[in-house]
Scaffold this motif. Structure first.
Motif, short mmCIF file in Angstrom:
data_model
loop_
_atom_site.label_atom_id
_atom_site.label_comp_id
_atom_site.label_asym_id
_atom_site.label_seq_id
_atom_site.Cartn_x
_atom_site.Cartn_y
_atom_site.Cartn_z
N SER A 47 0.71 -1.25 0.19
CA SER A 47 -0.14 -0.07 0.09
C SER A 47 0.88 1.20 -0.09
N ALA A 48 0.25 2.43 -0.56
CA ALA A 48 1.13 3.65 -0.53
C ALA A 48 1.25 4.11 0.75
N VAL A 49 2.67 4.69 0.79
CA VAL A 49 3.15 5.40 1.94
C VAL A 49 2.51 6.88 1.87
N VAL A 50 1.81 7.17 3.09
CA VAL A 50 1.20 8.27 3.19
C VAL A 50 1.63 9.32 4.20
N GLY A 51 2.86 8.67 5.02
CA GLY A 51 3.26 9.65 5.95
C GLY A 51 4.61 8.69 6.68
N THR A 52 5.46 9.37 7.29
CA THR A 52 6.51 8.55 8.02
C THR A 52 6.56 9.25 9.48
N LEU A 53 6.72 8.54 10.43
CA LEU A 53 6.92 8.93 11.80
C LEU A 53 8.36 9.11 12.02
N SER A 54 8.90 10.50 12.25
CA SER A 54 10.55 10.61 12.27
C SER A 54 11.05 9.90 13.52
N GLY A 55 10.18 9.74 14.62
CA GLY A 55 10.65 9.36 15.79
C GLY A 55 9.34 8.69 16.64
N PRO A 56 9.78 8.37 18.08
CA PRO A 56 8.86 7.79 18.67
C PRO A 56 7.71 8.84 18.82
N THR A 57 6.28 8.58 18.71
CA THR A 57 5.11 9.29 18.44
C THR A 57 4.13 8.76 19.37
N SER A 58 3.12 9.48 19.82
CA SER A 58 2.03 9.11 20.56
C SER A 58 1.02 9.09 19.32
N ILE A 59 -0.04 7.99 19.38
CA ILE A 59 -0.85 7.91 18.23
C ILE A 59 -2.16 7.52 18.70
N ASP A 60 -3.31 8.13 18.32
CA ASP A 60 -4.67 7.97 18.77
C ASP A 60 -5.28 6.79 17.84
N VAL A 61 -5.15 5.62 18.31
CA VAL A 61 -5.73 4.46 17.43
C VAL A 61 -7.19 4.15 17.40
N ASP A 62 -7.94 4.30 16.40
CA ASP A 62 -9.40 3.97 16.26
C ASP A 62 -9.77 2.74 16.13
N CYS A 63 -8.96 1.81 15.52
CA CYS A 63 -9.35 0.34 15.18
C CYS A 63 -8.21 -0.36 14.87
N GLN A 64 -8.06 -1.52 14.74
CA GLN A 64 -6.85 -2.26 14.07
C GLN A 64 -7.36 -3.42 13.15
N LYS A 65 -6.58 -3.81 12.25
CA LYS A 65 -6.97 -4.72 11.26
C LYS A 65 -5.77 -5.72 10.91
N SER A 66 -6.05 -7.03 10.54
CA SER A 66 -4.96 -7.92 10.10
C SER A 66 -4.57 -7.64 8.75
N GLY A 67 -3.23 -7.77 8.68
CA GLY A 67 -2.60 -7.42 7.19
C GLY A 67 -1.35 -8.28 7.02
N ASP A 68 -0.39 -7.67 6.35
CA ASP A 68 0.65 -8.23 6.09
C ASP A 68 1.57 -8.16 7.39
N LEU A 69 2.35 -9.53 7.33
CA LEU A 69 3.10 -9.69 8.71
C LEU A 69 4.51 -9.06 8.44
N VAL A 70 4.94 -8.26 9.63
CA VAL A 70 6.13 -7.40 9.79
C VAL A 70 6.73 -7.96 10.94
N SER A 71 8.20 -8.00 10.73
CA SER A 71 9.04 -8.25 11.85
C SER A 71 10.15 -7.38 12.00
N ASN A 72 10.60 -7.20 13.30
CA ASN A 72 11.72 -6.62 13.58
C ASN A 72 12.63 -7.36 14.73
#
Length: 313
Positions: A47-72
């Motif tokens: 999916s298109a990148v619509v923004g980037t978080l430059s560092g640790p950020t407080s986020i207000d999450v409305d909901c969550q959905k299952s998608g691609d697996l990401v690892s770190n």
């Protein structure tokens, strides 16, 4: 890093659950970590990148959905947090919680966003051409996302795109051109064909389509590849804006013939469904310069012929 941030929160007398409880009913507050974390239009790496978080950020999450697996280095997660203020999704693997799914956050609703195309829509537009409804329905979320990414957001653009795909693939993301045994024969929504397309498309998305051509008919990549062809290999939206299905068909890359009229008829049916009428001025025929096989032309070569009306025999 997740464990470190949670320890810091604990020292402050806060936990993820406390943050959730303190937030409004429609949102939960969490902390991201790391730098350069992408915000994507949907819960998929394609999916298109619509923004980037430059560092640790407080986020207000409305909901969550299952998608691609990401690892770190801290773990893996297939869950993505929808952040309305950012206009997109952040992978939960970069949210400071010990779980791979956000606690206390509902899953995003199953209702499609306003304006998205539904199975009922395409069945009304194209009738019996929708031969496998369940398969078409499975692919529609990714196809709708590709349409948003490609700015296919007007009735004329939607009609041209969908009319093209229903003739190319019956709107089935995993279709292989019948009887085509070529290594780079037609695959997926747009029936991607030729190493001259598989190579650049793979390079654009950072995947090895030349080595793994069947990726072009996977659920993850079929719709993004159709979007790539529509907007990068060619620039087709302006032709749709002008009701010029002749040039749309030429841009897809097959010689002129009776198929042009069939696709134009499907375009008219789709426009009629989306707007309630068929506008005057629909162009079904190509300029003579575009009557031949245009599939191997570069975008610049094609646009030069489309404008000047000369060249192909």
């Amino acid at each position: 890093m997740r464990r470190f941030l949670l320890a810091v929160l604990a020292c402050l007398g806060l936990t993820a659950g406390a943050l959730v409880a303190a937030s409004p009913a429609y949102a939960a507050v969490f902390q991201t970590y790391g730098s350069g974390v992408n915000v994507r239009a949907d819960a998929y790496l394609s999916s298109a990148v619509v923004g980037t978080l430059s560092g640790p950020t407080s986020i207000d999450v409305d909901c969550q959905k299952s998608g691609d697996l990401v690892s770190n280095s801290d773990g893996t997660s297939s869950w993505w947090a929808y952040v309305p203020a950012l206009g997109g999704y952040v992978t939960v693997v970069y949210v400071a919680v010990p779980e791979d799914k956000l606690p206390g956050v509902p899953e995003c609703g199953s209702e499609p966003p306003a304006g998205d195309i539904t199975l009922a829509d395409v069945q009304a537009m194209f009738g019996s051409r929708i031969a496998n409804p369940s398969l078409v329905e499975t692919g529609l979320p990714s196809l709708n996302q590709a349409m948003r990414d490609a700015q296919i957001n007007t009735p004329y653009r939607k009609a041209a795109f969908l009319a093209t795909l229903v003739h190319e693939s019956r709107l089935e993301y995993n279709i292989r051109e019948i009887g085509d045994t070529r290594p780079y024969g037609g695959r997926g929504y747009i029936q991607l064909t030729g190493d001259f397309n598989y190579g650049p498309a793979g390079q654009y998305f950072g995947i090895d389509l030349l080595g793994n051509p069947d990726l072009a008919m996977s659920l993850q990549w079929s719709a993004p590849i159709a979007r790539w062809y529509w907007t990068v290999a060619r620039d087709i939206n302006p032709y749709a804006d002008n009701l010029d299905m002749g040039r749309v068909n030429a841009a897809i890359g097959y010689p002129a013939g009776t198929e042009d009229q069939r696709r134009c008829d499907s375009f008219k049916a789709a426009v009629n469904y989306l707007t309630g009428s068929v506008p005057s001025g629909v162009i079904c025929t190509r300029p003579s310069a575009l009557n031949g096989d245009t599939s191997k032309l570069t975008r610049t070569q094609f646009e030069t012929l489309a404008k000047q009306g000369s060249g192909l025999g």
